[in-house]
Write an enzyme that holds these catalytic residues in place. Sequence first.
Site, PDB file in Angstrom:
ATOM      1  N   ASP A 284     -51.037  57.394 -13.958  1.00 10.57           N
ATOM      2  CA  ASP A 284     -49.712  57.224 -13.376  1.00 10.57           C
ATOM      3  C   ASP A 284     -48.672  57.766 -14.360  1.00 10.57           C
ATOM      4  OD1 ASP A 284     -47.113  55.384 -12.871  1.00 10.57           O
ATOM      5  OD2 ASP A 284     -48.277  55.539 -11.032  1.00 10.57           O
TER       6      ASP A 284
ATOM      7  N   ASN B  92     -36.818  61.500 -11.679  1.00 10.05           N
ATOM      8  CA  ASN B  92     -36.150  61.829 -10.422  1.00 10.05           C
ATOM      9  C   ASN B  92     -34.648  61.577 -10.507  1.00 10.05           C
ATOM     10  OD1 ASN B  92     -38.334  62.746  -8.902  1.00 10.05           O
ATOM     11  ND2 ASN B  92     -38.932  60.685  -8.291  1.00 10.05           N
TER      12      ASN B  92
ATOM     13  N   ASP C 151     -40.967  66.695  -8.099  1.00 13.88           N
ATOM     14  CA  ASP C 151     -42.055  67.372  -7.383  1.00 13.88           C
ATOM     15  C   ASP C 151     -42.673  68.462  -8.237  1.00 13.88           C
ATOM     16  OD1 ASP C 151     -40.527  67.263  -4.058  1.00 13.88           O
ATOM     17  OD2 ASP C 151     -41.584  65.740  -5.246  1.00 13.88           O
TER      18      ASP C 151
ATOM     19  N   GLU D 254     -46.685  59.214  -7.749  1.00  9.98           N
ATOM     20  CA  GLU D 254     -47.065  59.846  -9.010  1.00  9.98           C
ATOM     21  C   GLU D 254     -48.427  59.363  -9.492  1.00  9.98           C
ATOM     22  OE1 GLU D 254     -44.657  57.770  -8.490  1.00  9.98           O
ATOM     23  OE2 GLU D 254     -44.509  56.208 -10.018  1.00  9.98           O
TER      24      GLU D 254
END
Length: 479
Positions: free
Chosen positions: A339, A347, A356, A382
């Site tokens: 993760d 973000n 992304d 993620e």
Amino acid sequence: MHLLRLCRFVCSVVVFVLGISQSVALAETDKDTIIVTNSHSWKPFAFSENGIAKGVLVDYWKLFGEINNTPVEFALSDWNDSLVAMQEGGRKVHAGLLYSESRDEYLDYVFPLFEISTTLYVVNDAEELKTQGVVPGMVVGVVRGGFEEEYLKNRYPLVATMGFDNNAALIQAARNGKIKRMLVDTQVATYYLLQQDRPLGFVPIERMYKKMLYAAVPAGNELLQREIESGIKNIPPHEIDRIKQKWLNTSRTTKIPSWLWPLVGSVLLLGTASYIILLKKAVRRKTRALKALNSKLEEYAFTDSLTGLMNRRGLDRVFASKRVKSMLKRGQLGVLMLDVDHFKQINDKYGHSKGDEVLNNLGRVLSNYLREAVAISRLGGEEICLLVSAEALHDLEVNADYVRSFIVPQASQEGIGLTVTASVGALLVDKDGKETSLEALLHHADRLMYQAKEAGRNRVMLGSLSSQQHHRYPSQVSA
């Protein structure tokens, strides 16, 4: 008289100081040089030809020396002698070998380098071909001190082994009829057998295992181990691909084999017959094209649209395969749950498009560097799951830390200060584990991953399935 004595004294002091300086300089030079040891007859990985070291591993360590500005010298010998040399210690690196518990006593392993497979070869004789695999009482040729010898003694204790100093001697003994079966690395056998007058005199009958070659240093030499690990990270991936293409994906022969001409005649006859068959198959081409398109559409259903990795459906399909079932039965499956750390902050700071991009880059580097992985799947957000081969917790820990410390950071973008790290939960599905459904394994690996995050992120939390089922979650963390 006093002046003469004074001159003699000054000269003595100068000579003494120069001698010490020269000794110090030589000592520093010796200290800087890394001695790389391996076999002198292990084509295409390492071998000596007219006194010149060549091969995949030789080119790899030459590149290591050039990129890291480190003097490298090669000491190629019989295989067992290369292991003895490592036991003597010093500033030495074993160019590449397989992990085993016996070697772990005097070696510390670094990153995995290249994948290698090992196959049982048998003389191309109708009587010998009747017996598949290895059976008690059978004599199998191996390289003395090689992993193949240890593998047979551990897995097949009733099988007799005949040891040879190196692969060249082993192949020559097979050619002379001294042995009828031999356990040898597939790539190595291909190189040596193609150079023989009868290249099909020995044929592969069963692949025994496929593993990774590791670099290794003398046990306890942590300074050298860190130096090698740091230096390997400096080697560009495209340079490694170039070396692999040069030695492992190119076949070369020095003369036309005698068996080629009969083969050409047979091909011509088959070509005539094939022409008639192809006329009949022309009608079915459109049908095949339609099937291929349907297959492509089906593949899309199992692929993550952002990263190109398999999605959860794809992971379910791989998990149901015979290969994974066999690994579960043998207790040789590892589940890594990865993760990305602080992904929400990425973000928020750089925008969702950059997030992304990070996931896309992460999928690319994982696919490039873990081609031996059974599966690499994005489960959502993620979170990425990897299925890998692991015979013991040590194997799983090395692979998991290699993913965390070497592969994941390559998704970073230093130009904008974007650093990518990940927390990893590493679960060994050992034989004592009872719950072997994919859902259960993902749950346990996920628990380990969250423990890694709670312990500070950017680290690996290691555990086995049996320990998870008894709720004994581990406390060991590696960062």
